[in-house]
Design a protein around this motif. Structure first.
Motif, PDB file in Angstrom:
ATOM      1  N   LEU A 159       0.808  -1.208   0.000  1.00 36.62           N
ATOM      2  CA  LEU A 159       0.000   0.000   0.000  1.00 36.62           C
ATOM      3  C   LEU A 159       0.851   1.272   0.000  1.00 36.62           C
ATOM      4  N   TYR A 160       1.804   1.378   0.927  1.00 35.44           N
ATOM      5  CA  TYR A 160       2.662   2.571   0.967  1.00 35.44           C
ATOM      6  C   TYR A 160       3.873   2.284   1.851  1.00 35.44           C
ATOM      7  N   ASN A 161       4.873   3.147   1.761  1.00 36.02           N
ATOM      8  CA  ASN A 161       6.059   3.051   2.606  1.00 36.02           C
ATOM      9  C   ASN A 161       5.930   3.981   3.802  1.00 36.02           C
ATOM     10  N   GLU A 162       6.219   3.449   4.967  1.00 31.80           N
ATOM     11  CA  GLU A 162       6.110   4.211   6.206  1.00 31.80           C
ATOM     12  C   GLU A 162       7.465   4.837   6.538  1.00 31.80           C
ATOM     13  N   SER A 163       7.496   6.151   6.689  1.00 32.41           N
ATOM     14  CA  SER A 163       8.691   6.852   7.161  1.00 32.41           C
ATOM     15  C   SER A 163       8.331   7.533   8.485  1.00 32.41           C
ATOM     16  N   TYR A 164       9.306   8.167   9.135  1.00 31.09           N
ATOM     17  CA  TYR A 164       9.097   8.558  10.525  1.00 31.09           C
ATOM     18  C   TYR A 164       9.404  10.037  10.768  1.00 31.09           C
ATOM     19  N   ARG A 165       8.693  10.589  11.742  1.00 33.36           N
ATOM     20  CA  ARG A 165       8.797  11.991  12.098  1.00 33.36           C
ATOM     21  C   ARG A 165       8.945  12.141  13.612  1.00 33.36           C
ATOM     22  N   LEU A 166       9.714  13.148  13.998  1.00 38.33           N
ATOM     23  CA  LEU A 166       9.730  13.563  15.398  1.00 38.33           C
ATOM     24  C   LEU A 166       8.613  14.575  15.593  1.00 38.33           C
ATOM     25  N   LEU A 167       7.663  14.270  16.453  1.00 41.51           N
ATOM     26  CA  LEU A 167       6.576  15.196  16.765  1.00 41.51           C
ATOM     27  C   LEU A 167       6.916  15.884  18.075  1.00 41.51           C
ATOM     28  N   THR A 168       7.070  17.194  18.013  1.00 38.39           N
ATOM     29  CA  THR A 168       7.475  17.941  19.200  1.00 38.39           C
ATOM     30  C   THR A 168       6.983  19.378  19.112  1.00 38.39           C
ATOM     31  N   VAL A 180      15.964  16.148  11.660  1.00 39.41           N
ATOM     32  CA  VAL A 180      16.674  15.734  12.864  1.00 39.41           C
ATOM     33  C   VAL A 180      17.208  14.331  12.620  1.00 39.41           C
ATOM     34  N   THR A 181      18.350  13.988  13.189  1.00 41.42           N
ATOM     35  CA  THR A 181      18.915  12.650  12.998  1.00 41.42           C
ATOM     36  C   THR A 181      18.401  11.697  14.074  1.00 41.42           C
ATOM     37  N   TRP A 182      18.520  10.405  13.797  1.00 37.44           N
ATOM     38  CA  TRP A 182      18.112   9.415  14.794  1.00 37.44           C
ATOM     39  C   TRP A 182      18.957   9.536  16.058  1.00 37.44           C
ATOM     40  N   LYS A 183      20.237   9.864  15.916  1.00 37.51           N
ATOM     41  CA  LYS A 183      21.082  10.028  17.102  1.00 37.51           C
ATOM     42  C   LYS A 183      20.570  11.179  17.970  1.00 37.51           C
ATOM     43  N   GLU A 184      20.118  12.251  17.320  1.00 36.95           N
ATOM     44  CA  GLU A 184      19.557  13.368  18.080  1.00 36.95           C
ATOM     45  C   GLU A 184      18.233  12.989  18.730  1.00 36.95           C
ATOM     46  N   VAL A 185      17.432  12.191  18.027  1.00 34.89           N
ATOM     47  CA  VAL A 185      16.166  11.717  18.610  1.00 34.89           C
ATOM     48  C   VAL A 185      16.424  10.953  19.904  1.00 34.89           C
ATOM     49  N   GLY A 186      17.552  10.229  19.948  1.00 32.92           N
ATOM     50  CA  GLY A 186      17.885   9.477  21.152  1.00 32.92           C
ATOM     51  C   GLY A 186      18.124  10.354  22.365  1.00 32.92           C
ATOM     52  N   ARG A 208      19.286   2.123  18.004  1.00 30.55           N
ATOM     53  CA  ARG A 208      20.467   1.307  18.309  1.00 30.55           C
ATOM     54  C   ARG A 208      21.477   1.323  17.165  1.00 30.55           C
ATOM     55  N   SER A 209      20.976   1.477  15.932  1.00 31.26           N
ATOM     56  CA  SER A 209      21.881   1.474  14.776  1.00 31.26           C
ATOM     57  C   SER A 209      22.840   2.661  14.796  1.00 31.26           C
ATOM     58  N   VAL A 210      22.495   3.713  15.562  1.00 30.70           N
ATOM     59  CA  VAL A 210      23.378   4.878  15.667  1.00 30.70           C
ATOM     60  C   VAL A 210      23.928   5.018  17.087  1.00 30.70           C
ATOM     61  N   GLY A 211      23.836   3.924  17.861  1.00 24.73           N
ATOM     62  CA  GLY A 211      24.400   3.926  19.206  1.00 24.73           C
ATOM     63  C   GLY A 211      23.577   4.666  20.232  1.00 24.73           C
ATOM     64  N   ALA A 212      22.273   4.820  19.984  1.00 21.70           N
ATOM     65  CA  ALA A 212      21.397   5.525  20.918  1.00 21.70           C
ATOM     66  C   ALA A 212      20.349   4.565  21.476  1.00 21.70           C
ATOM     67  N   GLU A 213      19.673   4.981  22.513  1.00 25.21           N
ATOM     68  CA  GLU A 213      18.612   4.189  23.129  1.00 25.21           C
ATOM     69  C   GLU A 213      17.411   5.089  23.386  1.00 25.21           C
ATOM     70  N   PRO A 257      11.002  15.560   9.832  1.00 23.97           N
ATOM     71  CA  PRO A 257      11.545  14.332   9.257  1.00 23.97           C
ATOM     72  C   PRO A 257      12.821  13.881   9.972  1.00 23.97           C
ATOM     73  N   ILE A 258      12.925  12.565  10.169  1.00 25.31           N
ATOM     74  CA  ILE A 258      14.113  11.992  10.819  1.00 25.31           C
ATOM     75  C   ILE A 258      14.990  11.363   9.740  1.00 25.31           C
ATOM     76  N   THR A 259      16.262  11.721   9.746  1.00 22.70           N
ATOM     77  CA  THR A 259      17.201  11.232   8.730  1.00 22.70           C
ATOM     78  C   THR A 259      18.425  10.604   9.398  1.00 22.70           C
ATOM     79  N   ASP A 260      19.324  10.137   8.531  1.00 22.26           N
ATOM     80  CA  ASP A 260      20.634   9.634   8.975  1.00 22.26           C
ATOM     81  C   ASP A 260      20.510   8.582  10.070  1.00 22.26           C
TER      82      ASP A 260
END
Length: 297
Positions: A159-168, A180-186, A208-213, A257-260
């Motif tokens: 149906l579609y591809n799911e991508s992700y956003r930081l809602l703040t 924003v990067t995934w590391k920053e989201v962590g 975890r792929s960018v060393g964050a939790e 949008p979350i990148t990297d």
């Protein structure tokens, strides 16, 4: 024979003789007699008996696989014959993961425009529950991830591809950013779905792929709970882009949008691997394919 296989399926679902009999609209002695007759027909013991239900024998587990196929085909035959006589009618049961609930109306609404006599029953479940309900003939179709974790022997309609956003909030951490990067989201205290949800596992893997939790300050199995907290402007979360778009954003919330790395997962419809499809499911698949291009962000 079909009625006895229906009893077997009910017992597999309820794991209790009394409840299974009630679901089938028969007495418990009638239920027991029907199962014994099925065992006599097949020449093997199917159910491990005691003062209460104790499970199925290996032969019983195999018989269950056949029962699902035979009963499913019998129901499909009835639906197809009825569809030839009348306008499409009946109920379509759909199990959907929470992150896709916001787009279900984009599928059901055009379907109802074509087939106004059809009813829908939508239930929210985890991705693993979608497959279990489908296998046990408790739903007709599922809406779930189709490339992330094993989905078994089902037919898939992307149906579609799911991508992700930081809602703040605009004045929250990273709230003034365009990306924003995934590391920053962590680094952000988040409210997230519970770990049994596949969406949460996707977020955890990305971090975890960018060393964050993830450091959630609130967890829930309800996206409505998460979204109402985010809308206060005092909480942040990670949600699929399409869900954020569907729910609508207020002045107190930004969708960033979350990148990297860029993270995308395929969402689709899953239906039993059965030919021919029932008229209802065939019509649902046709509508899903028609609306899929419009679901892409």
């Amino acid at each position: 024979m079909i009625d006895k296989l229906e009893l077997l399926l009910a017992l597999a679902k309820e794991r209790h003789f009394g409840r299974a009999a009630e679901v089938c609209g028969v007495t418990q002695p009638t239920m027991s007699t029907g199962l014994k007759q099925l065992e006599e027909i097949l020449g093997v013991m199917l159910v491990q008996r005691g003062s209460r239900f104790q499970g199925f024998t290996p032969e019983g587990e195999r018989a269950l696989d056949w029962a699902r196929r035979i009963v499913g085909d019998a129901r499909a035959m009835r639906d197809e014959i009825n569809g030839l006589k009348h306008q499409l009618s009946g109920e379509i049961r759909i199990a959907a993961i929470p992150t896709v609930l916001g787009m279900v109306a984009q599928l059901t609404t055009p379907f109802r425009a074509k087939h106004p006599e059809v009813r829908f029953r939508i239930q929210s479940t985890t991705s693993s529950e979608v497959l279990g309900l489908l296998e046990n003939l408790e739903v007709d179709a599922g809406l779930t991830y189709i490339e992330n974790e094993p989905i078994g022997k089902v037919r898939t309609i992307p149906l579609y591809n799911e991508s992700y956003r930081l809602l703040t909030a605009p004045d929250g951490m990273f709230g003034d950013r365009e990306t924003v990067t995934w590391k920053e989201v962590g680094q952000v205290p988040l409210c997230l779905l519970t770990p049994d949800m596949q969406n949460r596992r996707i977020i955890d893997r990305a971090l975890r792929s960018v060393g964050a939790e993830a450091t959630p300050t609130l967890t829930s199995n309800s996206l409505l709970v998460l979204f109402t907290h985010v809308k206060t402007g005092r909480w942040a979360s990670v949600m699929p882009a399409k869900l954020a778009e569907t729910l609508g954003l207020s002045d107190t919330v930004r969708s960033i949008p979350i990148t990297d790395p860029d993270v995308n997962y395929s969402i689709g419809m899953v239906i039993p691997q059965r030919d021919p499809m029932t008229p209802l499911i065939a019509a649902l698949v046709n509508v899903a394919r028609e609306v899929a291009p419009s679901l892409q962000l």
